[in-house]
Design an enzyme around this catalytic site. Structure first.
Site, PDB file in Angstrom:
ATOM      1  CG  ASP A  25       2.235 -56.591  51.044  1.00 12.57           C
ATOM      2  OD1 ASP A  25       2.604 -57.258  50.607  1.00 12.57           O
ATOM      3  OD2 ASP A  25       2.371 -55.338  51.547  1.00 12.57           O
ATOM      4  CE  LYS A  28      -2.439 -62.434  47.368  1.00 18.38           C
ATOM      5  NZ  LYS A  28      -2.325 -61.263  48.061  1.00 18.38           N
ATOM      6  CB  THR A  29       3.775 -65.211  47.639  1.00 13.84           C
ATOM      7  OG1 THR A  29       2.684 -64.775  46.747  1.00 13.84           O
ATOM      8  CG2 THR A  29       4.824 -65.783  47.097  1.00 13.84           C
ATOM      9  CG  HIS A  89      -6.571 -56.647  42.623  1.00 11.77           C
ATOM     10  ND1 HIS A  89      -7.412 -57.538  43.327  1.00 11.77           N
ATOM     11  CD2 HIS A  89      -7.526 -55.609  42.174  1.00 11.77           C
ATOM     12  CE1 HIS A  89      -8.775 -57.006  43.053  1.00 11.77           C
ATOM     13  NE2 HIS A  89      -8.794 -56.269  42.349  1.00 11.77           N
TER      14      HIS A  89
HETATM   15  N1  LIG Z   1       3.996 -61.831  61.019  1.00  7.72           N
HETATM   16  C1  LIG Z   1       3.690 -62.443  59.811  1.00  7.72           C
HETATM   17  N2  LIG Z   1       4.009 -62.027  58.523  1.00  7.72           N
HETATM   18  C2  LIG Z   1       3.850 -62.453  57.580  1.00  7.72           C
HETATM   19  C3  LIG Z   1       3.022 -63.804  57.579  1.00  7.72           C
HETATM   20  N3  LIG Z   1       2.981 -64.241  56.237  1.00  7.72           N
HETATM   21  C4  LIG Z   1       3.554 -63.438  55.378  1.00  7.72           C
HETATM   22  N4  LIG Z   1       4.207 -62.291  56.107  1.00  7.72           N
HETATM   23  C5  LIG Z   1       4.764 -61.132  55.609  1.00  7.72           C
HETATM   24  O1  LIG Z   1       3.659 -60.469  55.316  1.00  7.72           O
HETATM   25  C6  LIG Z   1       4.197 -59.772  53.799  1.00  7.72           C
HETATM   26  C7  LIG Z   1       3.583 -60.181  52.524  1.00  7.72           C
HETATM   27  O2  LIG Z   1       3.715 -61.523  52.244  1.00  7.72           O
HETATM   28  P1  LIG Z   1       3.604 -62.173  51.011  1.00  7.72           P
HETATM   29  O3  LIG Z   1       3.473 -63.687  51.095  1.00  7.72           O
HETATM   30  O4  LIG Z   1       4.256 -61.566  49.985  1.00  7.72           O
HETATM   31  O5  LIG Z   1       2.096 -61.559  50.759  1.00  7.72           O
HETATM   32  P2  LIG Z   1       0.924 -61.625  49.373  1.00  7.72           P
HETATM   33  O6  LIG Z   1      -0.159 -61.728  49.917  1.00  7.72           O
HETATM   34  O7  LIG Z   1       1.653 -62.930  48.408  1.00  7.72           O
HETATM   35  O8  LIG Z   1       1.193 -60.497  48.646  1.00  7.72           O
HETATM   36  P3  LIG Z   1       1.118 -59.907  47.237  1.00  7.72           P
HETATM   37  O9  LIG Z   1       1.388 -61.018  46.319  1.00  7.72           O
HETATM   38  O10 LIG Z   1       1.845 -58.603  46.827  1.00  7.72           O
HETATM   39  O11 LIG Z   1      -0.365 -59.475  47.045  1.00  7.72           O
HETATM   40  C8  LIG Z   1       5.718 -59.989  53.794  1.00  7.72           C
HETATM   41  O12 LIG Z   1       6.655 -59.140  54.426  1.00  7.72           O
HETATM   42  C9  LIG Z   1       5.839 -61.303  54.723  1.00  7.72           C
HETATM   43  O13 LIG Z   1       7.053 -61.523  55.318  1.00  7.72           O
HETATM   44  C10 LIG Z   1       2.766 -64.421  58.893  1.00  7.72           C
HETATM   45  O14 LIG Z   1       2.417 -65.457  58.919  1.00  7.72           O
HETATM   46  N5  LIG Z   1       3.381 -63.754  59.926  1.00  7.72           N
HETATM   47 MG   LIG Z   2       2.071 -62.794  46.338  1.00  8.39          MG
END
Ligand SMILES: Nc1nc2c(ncn2[C@@H]2O[C@H](COP(=O)(O)OP(=O)(O)OP(=O)(O)O)[C@@H](O)[C@H]2O)c(=O)[nH]1
Ligand SMILES: [Mg+2]
Length: 394
Positions: A25, A28-29, A89
């Site tokens: 969270d 990354k994506t 993970h």
């Molecule tokens: N405020 C803010 N929120 C963000 C940002 N990038 C991502 N988010 C939020 O953080 C949450 C997780 O984002 P993801 O891109 O799914 O994170 P991830 O690291 O890919 O998560 P996993 O694949 O589950 O490990 C989502 O609700 C996004 O909208 C950012 O730059 N700013």
């Molecule tokens: Mg992801």
């Protein structure tokens, strides 16, 4: 591979494989999607891939196969990148330890709101173990973070890197917001550009072994209706082109490559480092599996026994608390293969966590082995050792 005629990939820039890593969270994506958006708008090459297509590409769902590694491609002014975003993970660990990801550099994503979290540290440790020498840090969610707290997070990340043998003081750390860049906010679009500049400059172009006999560790196998069996993965060494004869050592598959593609574009010739899909003539879907390799005929002989130097991870690095002894039977991750093996420690008989020892290993099945090949040893879902093959035994 689609059945229609398609674009051709023309190699004009060096190709690198990079990946995002970091705690669940932390974004990354979202960041991966933002990179493709910013670069597609800049027009250097590559298309925008929205986050929901990175996490789970529609064709995977449609085919009902498990592809636990998602690649997107993009180009900066100087390079072509394949970028892998591991969906979870467990997949991250698996792809990193088996070397399936074969990344030349990593973007460590750390949320400026949360700072270093357990998986942040675990991924840095793993990157070190598997030989990822260059990490660039994206301090994400900087739009929502208090700048002073973000300064503290930056210090914390630099310390983490230094503690694992990376140059924490000089590692590029770029404050970004994947979310705001996706929304087109110019300040944060510029931050993504700055991050990519850092990757371009900081991660060196690796030396590719293009002159060696062709070898592709198989990451996935799929069937394209009407065309046949396709294997995918990153080429470890050599080159391959349509019409080349190849074999799958350890099976009776000996065939001809009838198609070479990267990211849906056909290629005249693919080389070490390229992420490719190869169409193999007349091969049954179940004749090839993840863990096999596709190789130039006669260049590789699978073997079961080898000697190795192995670092037994101490508990502080996620390893065991107790020693291992002769007769120990963990899983060995060699390239994309995951095989049980029996350990013989010879006269020493035991190895304590933290020791570096010589061992003889007898695998449960033959896989391609050669001196210098790196591998990970896993047990109960965690990495307990890292080693290198020293001698292949007959
Ligand atoms: N405020 C803010 N929120 C963000 C940002 N990038 C991502 N988010 C939020 O953080 C949450 C997780 O984002 P993801 O891109 O799914 O994170 P991830 O690291 O890919 O998560 P996993 O694949 O589950 O490990 C989502 O609700 C996004 O909208 C950012 O730059 N700013
Ligand atoms: Mg992801």
């Amino acid at each position: 591979m689609s059945t229609t005629s398609k674009q051709t990939y023309v190699r004009t820039k060096p190709h690198l494989n990079i990946g995002t890593m970091g705690h669940v969270d932390h974004g990354k994506t979202t960041l991966t999607a933002a990179i493709t958006k910013v670069l597609s708008e800049r027009g250097t090459g590559g298309a925008y891939v929205p986050a929901d297509r990175i996490d789970r590409a529609p064709e995977e769902a449609a085919r009902g196969i498990t592809i636990n590694i998602a690649h997107v491609e993009y180009e900066t002014d100087t390079r072509h990148y394949a970028h892998v975003d591991m969906p979870g993970h467990a997949d991250f660990i698996k792809n990193m330890v088996t070397g399936a990801a074969q990344i030349d550099g990593a973007i460590l994503v750390v949320s400026a709101l949360d700072g270093v979290m357990p998986q942040t540290a675990e991924h840095v440790l793993l990157a070190r173990q598997v030989g990822v020498d260059h990490i660039v840090v994206a301090l994400n969610k900087a739009d929502a973070g208090d700048p002073e707290l973000t300064d503290l997070v930056e210090l914390e990340v630099r310390e983490l890197l230094s503690a694992h043998g990376y140059p924490g003081d000089t590692t590029p750390v770029v404050r970004v917001s994947g979310l705001r860049a996706l929304a087109g906010d110019p300040r944060w679009t510029a931050a993504i550009e700055a991050l990519l500049d850092a990757v371009d400059i900081y991660v060196p172009t690796p030396v590719r072994h293009t002159g060696a006999p062709f070898l592709l560790p198989v990451e996935n196998v799929l069937t394209i209706t009407g065309r046949g069996t396709v294997v995918t993965g990153a080429i470890e060494r050599g080159t391959v082109r349509v019409g080349d004869r190849v074999e799958v050592p350890g099976t009776d598959v000996a065939t001809v490559v009838t198609g070479v593609e990267t990211f849906g574009k056909s290629m005249e010739s693919a080389e070490a480092g390229d992420n490719v899909a190869l169409l193999l003539r007349g091969v049954a879907r179940d004749a090839v599996r993840r863990g096999h390799v596709v190789a130039a005929p006669g260049s590789v002989v699978p073997r079961r026994c080898f000697t190795a130097r192995v670092y037994v991870l101490p508990a502080a690095e996620g390893g065991r608390r107790t020693p291992v002894s002769t007769g120990y039977r963990p899983q060995f991750y060699l390239r994309t293969a995951d095989v049980v093996g029996a350990v013989d420690l010879g006269a020493a008989a035991v190895a304590r966590p933290g020791d570096t020892v010589t061992m003889t290993v007898e695998l449960g099945r033959a896989v391609p082995l050669e001196p210098g090949l790196g591998f990970a040893i896993r047990e109960g879902g965690r990495t307990v050792g890292a080693g290198t093959v020293t001698t292949v035994l007959p």
